[in-house]
Design an enzyme around this catalytic site. Structure first.
Site, PDB file in Angstrom:
ATOM      1  N   PHE A 192      83.973  58.512  41.308  1.00 49.84           N
ATOM      2  CA  PHE A 192      82.949  59.363  40.681  1.00 49.84           C
ATOM      3  C   PHE A 192      82.950  60.702  41.394  1.00 49.84           C
ATOM      4  N   ILE A 215      84.927  61.748  48.054  1.00 46.63           N
ATOM      5  CA  ILE A 215      84.856  60.831  46.909  1.00 46.63           C
ATOM      6  C   ILE A 215      85.318  59.426  47.305  1.00 46.63           C
ATOM      7  N   ALA A 253      72.876  53.630  41.149  1.00 50.39           N
ATOM      8  CA  ALA A 253      73.550  53.420  42.437  1.00 50.39           C
ATOM      9  C   ALA A 253      72.555  53.460  43.597  1.00 50.39           C
ATOM     10  N   LEU A 289      81.299  64.107  41.836  1.00 52.48           N
ATOM     11  CA  LEU A 289      80.213  65.070  41.626  1.00 52.48           C
ATOM     12  C   LEU A 289      80.232  66.116  42.743  1.00 52.48           C
ATOM     13  N   GLU A 313      74.560  59.704  48.091  1.00 46.39           N
ATOM     14  CA  GLU A 313      73.611  59.373  47.008  1.00 46.39           C
ATOM     15  C   GLU A 313      72.271  60.076  47.201  1.00 46.39           C
TER      16      GLU A 313
HETATM   17  P1  TGC Z   1      66.738  69.406  38.121  1.00 48.22           P
HETATM   18  O1  TGC Z   1      66.536  70.741  37.460  1.00 48.22           O
HETATM   19  O2  TGC Z   1      65.613  68.767  38.821  1.00 48.22           O
HETATM   20  O3  TGC Z   1      67.308  68.361  37.059  1.00 48.22           O
HETATM   21  C1  TGC Z   1      68.365  68.686  36.177  1.00 48.22           C
HETATM   22  C2  TGC Z   1      68.248  67.736  34.997  1.00 48.22           C
HETATM   23  O4  TGC Z   1      68.431  66.400  35.442  1.00 48.22           O
HETATM   24  C3  TGC Z   1      67.238  65.628  35.195  1.00 48.22           C
HETATM   25  N1  TGC Z   1      67.064  64.745  36.347  1.00 48.22           N
HETATM   26  C4  TGC Z   1      67.304  63.441  36.292  1.00 48.22           C
HETATM   27  N2  TGC Z   1      67.684  62.650  35.282  1.00 48.22           N
HETATM   28  C5  TGC Z   1      67.851  61.351  35.548  1.00 48.22           C
HETATM   29  N3  TGC Z   1      67.670  60.830  36.770  1.00 48.22           N
HETATM   30  C6  TGC Z   1      67.304  61.586  37.818  1.00 48.22           C
HETATM   31  N4  TGC Z   1      67.152  61.054  39.033  1.00 48.22           N
HETATM   32  C7  TGC Z   1      67.099  62.962  37.603  1.00 48.22           C
HETATM   33  N5  TGC Z   1      66.749  64.018  38.389  1.00 48.22           N
HETATM   34  C8  TGC Z   1      66.730  65.089  37.617  1.00 48.22           C
HETATM   35  C9  TGC Z   1      66.133  66.631  35.036  1.00 48.22           C
HETATM   36  O5  TGC Z   1      65.078  66.091  34.262  1.00 48.22           O
HETATM   37  C10 TGC Z   1      66.864  67.757  34.331  1.00 48.22           C
HETATM   38  O6  TGC Z   1      67.035  67.344  32.982  1.00 48.22           O
HETATM   39  P2  TGC Z   1      66.999  68.450  31.800  1.00 48.22           P
HETATM   40  O7  TGC Z   1      67.070  67.645  30.538  1.00 48.22           O
HETATM   41  O8  TGC Z   1      65.714  69.199  31.966  1.00 48.22           O
HETATM   42  O9  TGC Z   1      68.198  69.320  32.019  1.00 48.22           O
HETATM   43  O10 TGC Z   1      67.999  69.553  39.084  1.00 48.22           O
HETATM   44  P3  TGC Z   1      68.169  70.369  40.413  1.00 48.22           P
HETATM   45  O11 TGC Z   1      69.411  71.184  40.259  1.00 48.22           O
HETATM   46  O12 TGC Z   1      66.904  71.069  40.794  1.00 48.22           O
HETATM   47  O13 TGC Z   1      68.506  69.203  41.476  1.00 48.22           O
HETATM   48  C11 TGC Z   1      67.625  68.175  41.728  1.00 48.22           C
HETATM   49  C12 TGC Z   1      68.111  67.302  42.903  1.00 48.22           C
HETATM   50  C13 TGC Z   1      68.235  68.096  44.170  1.00 48.22           C
HETATM   51  C14 TGC Z   1      67.080  66.214  43.081  1.00 48.22           C
HETATM   52  C15 TGC Z   1      69.433  66.625  42.551  1.00 48.22           C
HETATM   53  O14 TGC Z   1      70.403  67.517  42.231  1.00 48.22           O
HETATM   54  C16 TGC Z   1      69.920  65.668  43.591  1.00 48.22           C
HETATM   55  O15 TGC Z   1      69.581  64.495  43.487  1.00 48.22           O
HETATM   56  N6  TGC Z   1      70.748  66.086  44.605  1.00 48.22           N
HETATM   57  C17 TGC Z   1      71.412  65.146  45.503  1.00 48.22           C
HETATM   58  C18 TGC Z   1      72.876  65.039  45.114  1.00 48.22           C
HETATM   59  C19 TGC Z   1      73.371  63.652  45.211  1.00 48.22           C
HETATM   60  O16 TGC Z   1      72.671  62.671  45.275  1.00 48.22           O
HETATM   61  N7  TGC Z   1      74.673  63.524  45.169  1.00 48.22           N
HETATM   62  C20 TGC Z   1      75.296  62.236  45.204  1.00 48.22           C
HETATM   63  C21 TGC Z   1      76.772  62.342  44.913  1.00 48.22           C
HETATM   64  S1  TGC Z   1      77.494  60.801  44.449  1.00 48.22           S
HETATM   65  C22 TGC Z   1      77.551  59.938  45.875  1.00 48.22           C
HETATM   66  O17 TGC Z   1      77.081  60.293  46.897  1.00 48.22           O
HETATM   67  C23 TGC Z   1      78.233  58.641  45.772  1.00 48.22           C
HETATM   68  S2  TGC Z   1      78.380  57.776  47.255  1.00 48.22           S
HETATM   69  C24 TGC Z   1      78.992  56.394  46.573  1.00 48.22           C
HETATM   70  C25 TGC Z   1      79.133  55.240  47.466  1.00 48.22           C
HETATM   71  O18 TGC Z   1      80.170  55.189  48.176  1.00 48.22           O
HETATM   72  O19 TGC Z   1      78.275  54.326  47.411  1.00 48.22           O
HETATM   73  P1  FAD Z   2      74.528  69.345  52.381  1.00 46.34           P
HETATM   74  O1  FAD Z   2      74.021  69.341  50.983  1.00 46.34           O
HETATM   75  O2  FAD Z   2      75.272  70.534  52.849  1.00 46.34           O
HETATM   76  O3  FAD Z   2      73.301  69.062  53.344  1.00 46.34           O
HETATM   77  C1  FAD Z   2      73.351  69.309  54.756  1.00 46.34           C
HETATM   78  C2  FAD Z   2      71.946  69.093  55.316  1.00 46.34           C
HETATM   79  O4  FAD Z   2      71.043  70.027  54.716  1.00 46.34           O
HETATM   80  C3  FAD Z   2      71.384  67.706  54.978  1.00 46.34           C
HETATM   81  O5  FAD Z   2      70.641  67.218  56.053  1.00 46.34           O
HETATM   82  C4  FAD Z   2      70.454  67.970  53.801  1.00 46.34           C
HETATM   83  O6  FAD Z   2      69.393  67.022  53.710  1.00 46.34           O
HETATM   84  C5  FAD Z   2      69.938  69.355  54.143  1.00 46.34           C
HETATM   85  N1  FAD Z   2      69.481  70.069  52.948  1.00 46.34           N
HETATM   86  C6  FAD Z   2      70.200  70.425  51.853  1.00 46.34           C
HETATM   87  N2  FAD Z   2      69.413  71.051  50.955  1.00 46.34           N
HETATM   88  C7  FAD Z   2      68.175  71.084  51.494  1.00 46.34           C
HETATM   89  C8  FAD Z   2      66.919  71.571  51.040  1.00 46.34           C
HETATM   90  N3  FAD Z   2      66.758  72.146  49.835  1.00 46.34           N
HETATM   91  N4  FAD Z   2      65.852  71.461  51.868  1.00 46.34           N
HETATM   92  C9  FAD Z   2      65.969  70.862  53.073  1.00 46.34           C
HETATM   93  N5  FAD Z   2      67.128  70.369  53.561  1.00 46.34           N
HETATM   94  C10 FAD Z   2      68.210  70.480  52.762  1.00 46.34           C
HETATM   95  N6  FAD Z   2      79.956  62.307  46.496  1.00 46.34           N
HETATM   96  C11 FAD Z   2      80.437  62.024  45.248  1.00 46.34           C
HETATM   97  O7  FAD Z   2      80.285  62.816  44.317  1.00 46.34           O
HETATM   98  N7  FAD Z   2      81.095  60.867  45.013  1.00 46.34           N
HETATM   99  C12 FAD Z   2      81.311  59.943  45.977  1.00 46.34           C
HETATM  100  O8  FAD Z   2      81.903  58.882  45.718  1.00 46.34           O
HETATM  101  C13 FAD Z   2      80.846  60.219  47.300  1.00 46.34           C
HETATM  102  N8  FAD Z   2      81.114  59.361  48.309  1.00 46.34           N
HETATM  103  C14 FAD Z   2      80.799  59.715  49.606  1.00 46.34           C
HETATM  104  C15 FAD Z   2      81.229  58.913  50.661  1.00 46.34           C
HETATM  105  C16 FAD Z   2      80.952  59.295  51.974  1.00 46.34           C
HETATM  106  C17 FAD Z   2      81.466  58.469  53.106  1.00 46.34           C
HETATM  107  C18 FAD Z   2      80.176  60.451  52.224  1.00 46.34           C
HETATM  108  C19 FAD Z   2      79.831  60.849  53.622  1.00 46.34           C
HETATM  109  C20 FAD Z   2      79.746  61.233  51.181  1.00 46.34           C
HETATM  110  C21 FAD Z   2      80.059  60.891  49.857  1.00 46.34           C
HETATM  111  N9  FAD Z   2      79.710  61.710  48.770  1.00 46.34           N
HETATM  112  C22 FAD Z   2      80.158  61.440  47.511  1.00 46.34           C
HETATM  113  C23 FAD Z   2      79.055  62.992  49.022  1.00 46.34           C
HETATM  114  C24 FAD Z   2      77.547  62.875  49.310  1.00 46.34           C
HETATM  115  O9  FAD Z   2      76.841  62.602  48.155  1.00 46.34           O
HETATM  116  C25 FAD Z   2      77.127  64.184  49.951  1.00 46.34           C
HETATM  117  O10 FAD Z   2      77.650  64.187  51.276  1.00 46.34           O
HETATM  118  C26 FAD Z   2      75.617  64.360  49.974  1.00 46.34           C
HETATM  119  O11 FAD Z   2      75.113  64.509  48.665  1.00 46.34           O
HETATM  120  C27 FAD Z   2      75.183  65.555  50.839  1.00 46.34           C
HETATM  121  O12 FAD Z   2      75.932  66.689  50.563  1.00 46.34           O
HETATM  122  P2  FAD Z   2      76.624  67.525  51.764  1.00 46.34           P
HETATM  123  O13 FAD Z   2      77.375  66.553  52.591  1.00 46.34           O
HETATM  124  O14 FAD Z   2      77.345  68.647  51.148  1.00 46.34           O
HETATM  125  O15 FAD Z   2      75.417  68.022  52.643  1.00 46.34           O
END
Ligand code: TGC
Ligand code: FAD
Length: 405
Positions: A149, A183, A263, A151, A384
């Site tokens: 995945f 990723i 997730a 992102l 996540e």
């Molecule tokens: P924002 O303007 O708040 O939202 C944009 C649109 O998305 C909708 N929305 C959601 N929909 C479903 N579920 C949710 N949890 C949602 N949160 C927001 C929202 O309603 C809006 O929809 P629409 O129709 O109005 O367009 O977005 P923002 O740009 O202000 O960002 C919000 C924020 C910071 C919470 C979000 O971007 C976020 O969660 N950031 C963290 C990024 C993150 O979690 N990345 C994970 C990458 S994947 C990963 O880490 C996999 S690890 C896998 C593993 O090994 O297990």
């Molecule tokens: P940053 O976003 O640069 O954040 C750095 C620090 O700043 C953090 O402490 C954060 O909390 C803080 N911060 C950021 N914004 C703010 C704010 N507005 N206010 C206050 N503090 C803030 N991603 C995928 O898409 N797919 C995957 O499969 C996937 N797998 C992963 C596997 C591993 C082992 C790891 C380590 C990461 C993986 N990720 C994946 C990425 C993961 O989702 C990101 O690392 C995570 O979302 C944080 O992004 P970043 O590392 O760029 O940190």
């Protein structure tokens, strides 16, 4: 890195994992027979196939590819996806229990299943065309195909809305350019669900297949965490993606964020597995290890640690059980999921650190699972959605004010 001798490890270590989970509030009584059966079947699998080899995998930073088939066979890939497409058709508590047991084995193994089920199968199931569902889901369910995945990007982690990966409509295909970072599973994935902007700047989901020209997946080496999970990049250099690989049924960031709900929910259960493993190991050690003429478990300071661990695990178990019930009813909100992911991963990391202390010097060795869980959880608390981001999601829910930007 050396490939461990899995046959020898299994011969030597099978039967050593005697884990029994703590259930102080008799939460098992809240589970159905089917849910307990699924939990027990994944637990048996972990004892048989994961525990004997996992320490060596982490020491050598090797993902054990041979486990994929077995994980598919016991239904770890897409347990919550409809049976029509090869999934398990199970409820969300069963899904959570499966993630708990896998992460009790190792967070990296749970990661592989989370990504496959919640971040690859789920978006195809929810947003894909009928042809895409039929083509990919049954093979992803068995592990014949593995997915990842995409992102996160090098410059856009917590703020995925800024992503620069994009595609152009070239008439008979799309041309994809950009890069994704961190990723899970990318180095060996057959398919990647990739989130990229179209020419209007709208986020869309594309299914990119290994072998497409210009698509590469370099591995990230040197991790101190999730060493049994393969992590890499996704690089798109003028990749021609067939038009039928665009997922038709979602536009905007809510696409990937919807998948993250599933997730993150799984992680809130998974973290309890890691915490329970550390706690059980700490209890056993405290009863056996003697200093000053008696078991260290007889000292109040160690009892305080153990009592607080059990309290936190019990609170976390109740939190996910209720959240699972809301998920089953379709009533769980993203903020509720954020609370559980944030609380339970932090709880597990704290317990790992306390358990490490109870084990004294032995706690830093691979004789015990503690240090491995602790290091793994440092990734789990970041991916996540980081610990801080989930707090801000809750803050916005409470106040109505967005403190992200
Ligand atoms: P924002 O303007 O708040 O939202 C944009 C649109 O998305 C909708 N929305 C959601 N929909 C479903 N579920 C949710 N949890 C949602 N949160 C927001 C929202 O309603 C809006 O929809 P629409 O129709 O109005 O367009 O977005 P923002 O740009 O202000 O960002 C919000 C924020 C910071 C919470 C979000 O971007 C976020 O969660 N950031 C963290 C990024 C993150 O979690 N990345 C994970 C990458 S994947 C990963 O880490 C996999 S690890 C896998 C593993 O090994 O297990
Ligand atoms: P940053 O976003 O640069 O954040 C750095 C620090 O700043 C953090 O402490 C954060 O909390 C803080 N911060 C950021 N914004 C703010 C704010 N507005 N206010 C206050 N503090 C803030 N991603 C995928 O898409 N797919 C995957 O499969 C996937 N797998 C992963 C596997 C591993 C082992 C790891 C380590 C990461 C993986 N990720 C994946 C990425 C993961 O989702 C990101 O690392 C995570 O979302 C944080 O992004 P970043 O590392 O760029 O940190």
């Amino acid at each position: 890195m050396n490939q461990p001798d899995f046959t020898a490890l299994k011969e030597h270590n099978t039967g050593r994992d005697q884990f029994v989970h703590p259930d102080f509030y008799l939460i098992d009584e809240l589970l159905t027979e089917e849910q307990k059966m699924i939990r027990n079947s994944v637990r048996d699998y972990v004892k048989r196939e994961i525990s004997p080899i996992i320490e060596a995998c982490c020491q050598e930073a090797v993902f054990p590819h041979h486990i994929i088939k077995g994980m598919g066979e016991i239904g770890c890939f897409g347990p919550q996806i409809s049976v029509e497409y090869g999934g398990g058709g199970l409820d969300y508590i069963s899904y959570g229990l499966a993630m708990q047991e896998l992460e009790r084995g190792d967070s990296g193994i749970r990661s592989t299943a989370s990504v496959q089920g919640s971040l690859v199968m789920y978006p195809i199931f929810k947003f894909g065309s009928e042809e895409q569902k039929r083509k990919y889901l049954p093979k992803l369910a068995t592990g014949e195909y593995m997915g990842c995945f995409g992102l996160t990007e090098p410059d856009y982690g917590s703020d995925p809305s800024g992503m620069v990966t994009c595609f152009k409509d070239m008439g008979d295909h799309y041309l994809l350019n950009g890069a994704k970072m961190w990723i899970s599973n990318s180095p060996f994935a057959d398919v990647a669900v990739v989130w990229a902007k179209d020419e209007s700047g709208i986020v869309r989901g594309l299914i990119v297949e290994r072998g497409m020209e210009g698509f590469s997946t370099p591995e990230i080496h040197g991790k101190w965490s999730l060493r049994a999970s393969a992590t890499g990049e996704l690089v798109f250099d003028n990749v021609k993606v067939p038009k039928e690989n665009l997922m038709p049924n979602v536009k905007g960031l809510k696409g990937p964020l919807t998948c993250l709900n599933s997730a993150r929910y799984g992680i809130s259960w998974g973290a309890i597995g890691a915490a329970m493993d550390c706690y059980v190991s700490a209890v056993n050690y405290a009863k056996e290890r003697k200093q000053f003429g008696k078991p260290i478990g007889g000292f109040q300071l160690q009892q305080k640690k153990l009592a607080e661990m059990l309290t936190e695990i019990t609170k976390a178990q109740l939190l996910v059980w209720r959240l699972g019930t809301l998920m089953n009813e379709g009533r769980a909100t993203p903020a509720q999921i954020s609370m559980a992911k944030r609380n339970n991963v932090d709880m597990a990391l704290h317990i790992a650190r306390e358990a490490r202390q109870i084990h004294g010097g032995m706690g830093i060795t691979g004789e015990y699972p503690i240090m491995r869980h602790m290091m793994n959880l440092e990734s789990v608390i970041t991916y996540e959605g980081t610990h801080d981001i989930h707090l801000l999601i809750l803050g916005m829910e409470i106040t109505g004010e967005n403190a992200f930007a």
